[in-house]
Scaffold this active site. Structure first.
Site, PDB file in Angstrom:
ATOM      1  N   TRP A  99       0.831  -1.210   0.000  1.00 36.97           N
ATOM      2  CA  TRP A  99       0.000   0.000   0.000  1.00 36.97           C
ATOM      3  C   TRP A  99       0.859   1.252   0.000  1.00 36.97           C
ATOM      4  CZ3 TRP A  99      -4.312  -1.378  -1.779  1.00 36.97           C
ATOM      5  CH2 TRP A  99      -4.922  -2.567  -1.371  1.00 36.97           C
ATOM      6  N   ASP A 166      -1.644   6.821   6.279  1.00 38.08           N
ATOM      7  CA  ASP A 166      -2.679   5.868   5.882  1.00 38.08           C
ATOM      8  C   ASP A 166      -2.914   4.974   7.099  1.00 38.08           C
ATOM      9  OD1 ASP A 166      -4.158   3.723   4.948  1.00 38.08           O
ATOM     10  OD2 ASP A 166      -2.850   3.259   3.255  1.00 38.08           O
ATOM     11  N   LYS A 190     -11.866  -1.919   7.177  1.00 36.60           N
ATOM     12  CA  LYS A 190     -11.017  -2.785   8.000  1.00 36.60           C
ATOM     13  C   LYS A 190     -11.453  -2.747   9.479  1.00 36.60           C
ATOM     14  CE  LYS A 190      -8.446  -3.415   4.326  1.00 36.60           C
ATOM     15  NZ  LYS A 190      -7.465  -2.465   3.829  1.00 36.60           N
TER      16      LYS A 190
HETATM   17  C1  PLP Z   1      -6.907  -2.027   2.403  1.00 32.84           C
HETATM   18  C2  PLP Z   1      -5.893  -0.967   2.435  1.00 32.84           C
HETATM   19  C3  PLP Z   1      -5.825   0.033   1.450  1.00 32.84           C
HETATM   20  C4  PLP Z   1      -6.743   0.053   0.259  1.00 32.84           C
HETATM   21  O1  PLP Z   1      -8.010   0.429   0.635  1.00 32.84           O
HETATM   22  P1  PLP Z   1      -9.181   0.639  -0.418  1.00 32.84           P
HETATM   23  O2  PLP Z   1     -10.225   1.318   0.385  1.00 32.84           O
HETATM   24  O3  PLP Z   1      -9.568  -0.718  -0.915  1.00 32.84           O
HETATM   25  O4  PLP Z   1      -8.659   1.484  -1.532  1.00 32.84           O
HETATM   26  C5  PLP Z   1      -4.883   1.010   1.591  1.00 32.84           C
HETATM   27  N1  PLP Z   1      -4.028   1.028   2.625  1.00 32.84           N
HETATM   28  C6  PLP Z   1      -4.055   0.087   3.585  1.00 32.84           C
HETATM   29  C7  PLP Z   1      -3.089   0.154   4.728  1.00 32.84           C
HETATM   30  C8  PLP Z   1      -4.988  -0.931   3.527  1.00 32.84           C
HETATM   31  O5  PLP Z   1      -5.021  -1.882   4.477  1.00 32.84           O
END
Ligand code: PLP
Length: 357
Positions: A99, A166, A190
């Site tokens: 990511w 993030d 998540k």
């Molecule tokens: C799942 C995830 C993403 C991607 O998320 P989306 O909402 O599917 O674009 C980005 N960063 C991290 C750390 C993730 O776990």
């Protein structure tokens, strides 16, 4: 048989959250209409988004001067929002996983995006340390929890430039000092809601500094001005968010979530370290994630991988297959995972050991 959902995302939600969402989809607020069919402009939905914003601020202790947004597009769209809005010439990125690397790739479209450090050489099995953050960067981007590789930054870092994080997979699982961040974002699927909504917490004064023209929808200020209602927001996922936020509050807030996260992680890592059939994949134990616990079969037990996966699945352990880039297993232990779920997984690992000894 009781099933436990260890999936990495979309992932486990508290039962009361699912139930409340289902009820609102049938009859929202006693209106005799579904949440899916009412206008987002009704006062009933305005109350939902207002309370959700207020609870994010309360639970994370968000200081004055920050805005909380609920947008579409997922965390992946934020990979481009961030440089679009914040990068004039240069930005710094810490490459700790897939990511993080994707975020860096987007930033390269907008200027000089430097990778200050990377653990790619060791399949992201640790978090780089001792790197220098360039002081002329417009911001420093980190991924606080690496969902795929099972590494996590457990403390807020000090940086000479604004930090952008993030936090898709660890938001609300540990106490953070929001004022150490200029911007926090993540997909809600998540640890917060179903898929379809993205949260952003942004310090207002870092915006409006870039010289490029910003498309209306990509400009954070549009959404701040309109309280996330410039266009139709994802109403059902936001409602689910609100229910999760209420659940976190009822259950002691973020400090209580952190305590449980540590307890679940300790239980499972202790078993991974003790059980001769398994081995953890994160090389620096201090970097082990409390949210995504990655492990593989021990080197001399590799041939049992499929068998253990089937064995665990037959005992109600859902979604523990590891990501293809790590292999083995990944047990995601998000906020909604009860300690009993982890105890059940540990018992399954012990039973497997007995069966084969
Ligand atoms: C799942 C995830 C993403 C991607 O998320 P989306 O909402 O599917 O674009 C980005 N960063 C991290 C750390 C993730 O776990």
């Amino acid at each position: 048989m009781k099933k436990y959902n260890f999936g990495a995302g979309p992932s486990i939600l508290p039962q009361q959250v699912i139930k409340a969402t289902v009820e609102a989809c049938t009859d929202f607020d006693g209106l005799g209409l579904s949440l899916m069919e009412i206008s987002h402009r009704t006062k009933n939905f305005q109350a939902v988004i207002d309370e959700a914003v207020a609870l994010v601020k309360e639970l994370l202790n968000v200081p004055e001067g920050y805005s909380v947004l609920f947008l579409g597009g997922g965390a992946s769209t934020q990979f481009c929002y961030v440089p679009f809005n914040l990068m004039e010439k240069k930005a710094a990125y810490l490459n700790t996983g897939v990511w993080a690397k994707k975020a860096l790739k987007e930033a390269k479209l907008f200027g000089e995006a430097v990778e200050v450090a990377s653990s790619a050489d060791a399949n992201y099995s640790y978090i780089p340390k001792g790197y220098d953050i360039p002081t002329d960067a417009d911001y420093f981007h980190i991924t606080t929890n690496n969902t795929i590789y099972g590494t996590e930054l457990h403390t807020d870092i000090d940086s000479p430039v604004p930090v952008v994080a993030d936090m898709s997979s660890d938001i609300f699982s540990r106490v953070i000092d929001v004022k150490k961040y200029a911007l926090i974002y993540g997909g809600a699927q998540k640890n917060l809601s179903m898929a379809g909504v993205t949260f952003v917490i942004v310090r207002n004064d870092i915006l409006g500094k870039v010289s490029r023209p910003l498309p209306t929808m990509i400009d954070y200020r549009t959404h701040i001005d309109k309280g996330s209602m410039f266009n139709t927001p994802p109403v059902v996922p936001i409602y689910t968010c609100l229910q999760t936020l209420r659940w976190i509050k009822e259950n002691g807030g973020v400090p209580a979530m952190e305590k449980l996260a540590r307890e679940r992680a300790r239980l499972l890592y202790d078993e991974i370290d003790r059980n001769p059939f398994f081995r953890g994949t994160v090389t620096d134990k201090a970097d082990r994630s409390y949210m995504n616990i990655c492990f593989v079969m021990a080197d001399d037990k590799q041939e049992l991988e499929t068998e253990f996966l089937e064995f665990a699945t037959s005992r109600g352990m859902h979604g523990i297959k590891g990501h293809r880039s790590v292999g083995g297993f990944r047990a995601s232990t998000y906020n909604a995972m009860p300690v009993e779920g982890v105890e059940a997984l540990v018992a399954t690992m012990q039973e497997f050991e007995r069966l084969h000894s």
